[in-house]
Enzyme design. Structure first.
Site, PDB file in Angstrom:
ATOM      1  N   ASP A  14       0.850  -1.191   0.000  1.00 11.53           N
ATOM      2  CA  ASP A  14       0.000   0.000   0.000  1.00 11.53           C
ATOM      3  C   ASP A  14       0.890   1.247   0.000  1.00 11.53           C
ATOM      4  O   ASP A  14       2.019   1.209   0.483  1.00 11.53           O
ATOM      5  CB  ASP A  14      -0.853   0.048   1.281  1.00 11.53           C
ATOM      6  CG  ASP A  14      -2.073  -0.852   1.203  1.00 11.53           C
ATOM      7  OD1 ASP A  14      -2.366  -1.404   0.125  1.00 11.53           O
ATOM      8  OD2 ASP A  14      -2.755  -0.998   2.241  1.00 11.53           O
TER       9      ASP A  14
ATOM     10  N   ARG B 268      -1.267  -0.708  -8.541  1.00 12.53           N
ATOM     11  CA  ARG B 268      -2.651  -0.325  -8.217  1.00 12.53           C
ATOM     12  C   ARG B 268      -2.701   1.201  -8.316  1.00 12.53           C
ATOM     13  O   ARG B 268      -1.879   1.880  -7.689  1.00 12.53           O
ATOM     14  CB  ARG B 268      -3.032  -0.745  -6.799  1.00 12.53           C
ATOM     15  CG  ARG B 268      -4.395  -0.164  -6.371  1.00 12.53           C
ATOM     16  CD  ARG B 268      -4.611  -0.170  -4.872  1.00 12.53           C
ATOM     17  NE  ARG B 268      -4.594  -1.512  -4.314  1.00 12.53           N
ATOM     18  CZ  ARG B 268      -4.213  -1.772  -3.060  1.00 12.53           C
ATOM     19  NH1 ARG B 268      -3.817  -0.801  -2.250  1.00 12.53           N
ATOM     20  NH2 ARG B 268      -4.217  -3.001  -2.619  1.00 12.53           N
TER      21      ARG B 268
END
Ligand code: FDA
Length: 316
Positions: free
Chosen positions: A124, A176
């Site tokens: 992340d 992402r």
């Protein structure tokens, strides 16, 4: 709301009151079993999942090791259960603040599991204080040969991201793409919604055209329509990318995309540290505060007296 995520007073008020019930909308529970149940349910609905053990800015080695152990446990459960899922980890949770060498050691068992079982690990992206360090750590692991096992997140609100997308496409790394969830200064980030959206669309196109199985992470219908339009016009087949959405957000849209034949992955956070995560979700959509206020009234003595605690009256 984002500032409240760092406030101990607000944390106390939220975690020790009925507001806690509100977190269940965005976080299925605190234990690994709750995560596994949510992943199973997502799989049954045709979606893959990514599990995230909530926690960030960890300062002690003990807490960082405990987080790594939890991820290993999650990965084992994914493998044993034959689940369509991977994991999303935060470097600051795994000890980046302690030292880069500690982080590397602490990541090792997670990466070993990933090599053994083929479970993908996504890093992340956190606030801009971590962007360069996270990308450096990612590239170091990439160079060490972890390539197929790891992926990174890039944020469309940062001015720098076009360069980072080009670099990741050149490497062949899985990205992402999200808008970005932190409160960044105008010197480094687009602040206007339209500017962020326009950059997201530009970067999405670069990723669909030249990236490696990108994850398009958004609930914004304009972003999703632009992605579908670009994919359809350029014959980017559904197996070449996936949409990603958060647990509990726009379930209708998740299901519609599945019905239309696109890949959707749902990001499922779990754990005791749900409070800053909840604050970020509230900041994204102030209307959630009404939902929150409703849950306080319903669960208060007054709400119980008035009979408004009946869960059947709750909005989904
Ligand atoms: P936007 O915020 O404009 O929302 C569009 C619409 O979606 C809203 O109008 C509403 O209908 C719905 N919606 C959005 N948020 C909602 C909410 N909380 N509750 C209810 N409805 C909501 N960020 C980051 O900085 N680092 C990261 O690593 C990640 N990782 C990540 C993974 C995945 C799978 C997703 C979907 C998102 C992230 N994010 C993230 C968060 C991301 O940066 C962003 O903050 C949120 O996705 C919200 O942006 P949207 O693109 O959804 O648009």
């Amino acid at each position: 709301m984002i500032a409240l995520g760092d406030s101990d007073v607000a944390r106390f008020a939220v975690t020790r009151t009925p507001l806690r019930g509100m977190s269940r909308r965005f976080v299925p529970g605190e234990g690994v079993g709750d995560l596994v149940d949510a992943i199973r349910a997502a799989n049954a609905q045709g979606m893959s999942a990514t599990g995230n053990y909530l926690g960030e800015s960890v300062k002690t080695e003990e807490a960082a090791r405990q987080a790594a152990d939890t991820y290993v446990d999650v990965m084992d459960r994914i493998t044993r259960g034959g689940l369509a899922a991977n994991v999303s980890v935060k470097f600051s949770q795994l000890g980046q603040a302690i030292s880069e060498s500690f982080l590397t050691d602490n990541l090792a068992p997670i990466l070993e599991r990933s090599r053994r079982d083929g479970t993908f690990v996504r890093f992340d992206m956190e606030s801009s204080a971590y962007t360069q360090r996270t990308l450096d750590a990612f590239e170091k692991l990439w160079a060490e040969g972890w390539r197929r096992n790891i992926g990174v997140v890039l944020q469309a609100y940062l001015h720098r991201t076009a360069g980072d997308v080009a670099r990741m496409n050149q490497l062949g790394a899985r990205v992402r793409l999200c808008k970005g969830a932190y409160d960044e200064p105008a010197s480094i980030a687009y602040k206007e919604r339209d500017e962020v959206g326009a950059n997201f669309i530009r970067l999405m196109r670069e990723l669909l055209d030249g990236g490696t199985y990108p994850g398009i992470a958004t609930h914004d219908e304009r972003m999703i329509e632009a992605t579908l339009e670009h994919a359809t016009r350029n014959d980017v087949r559904p197996e070449r990318f996936e949409f990603q959405m958060l647990f509990g957000v726009r379930r209708d849209l998740q299901q519609q995309l599945i019905r239309d034949g696109w890949n959707v992955r749902v990001y499922v956070p779990f754990g005791e540290q749900w409070y800053p995560y909840l604050m970020r979700r509230l900041a994204e959509r102030p209307a959630n505060l009404l939902f929150l206020a409703g849950s306080v009234v319903r669960e208060s003595p007054l709400g119980v007296l008035l009979g408004s605690h009946d869960r059947s009256t709750r909005k989904p």
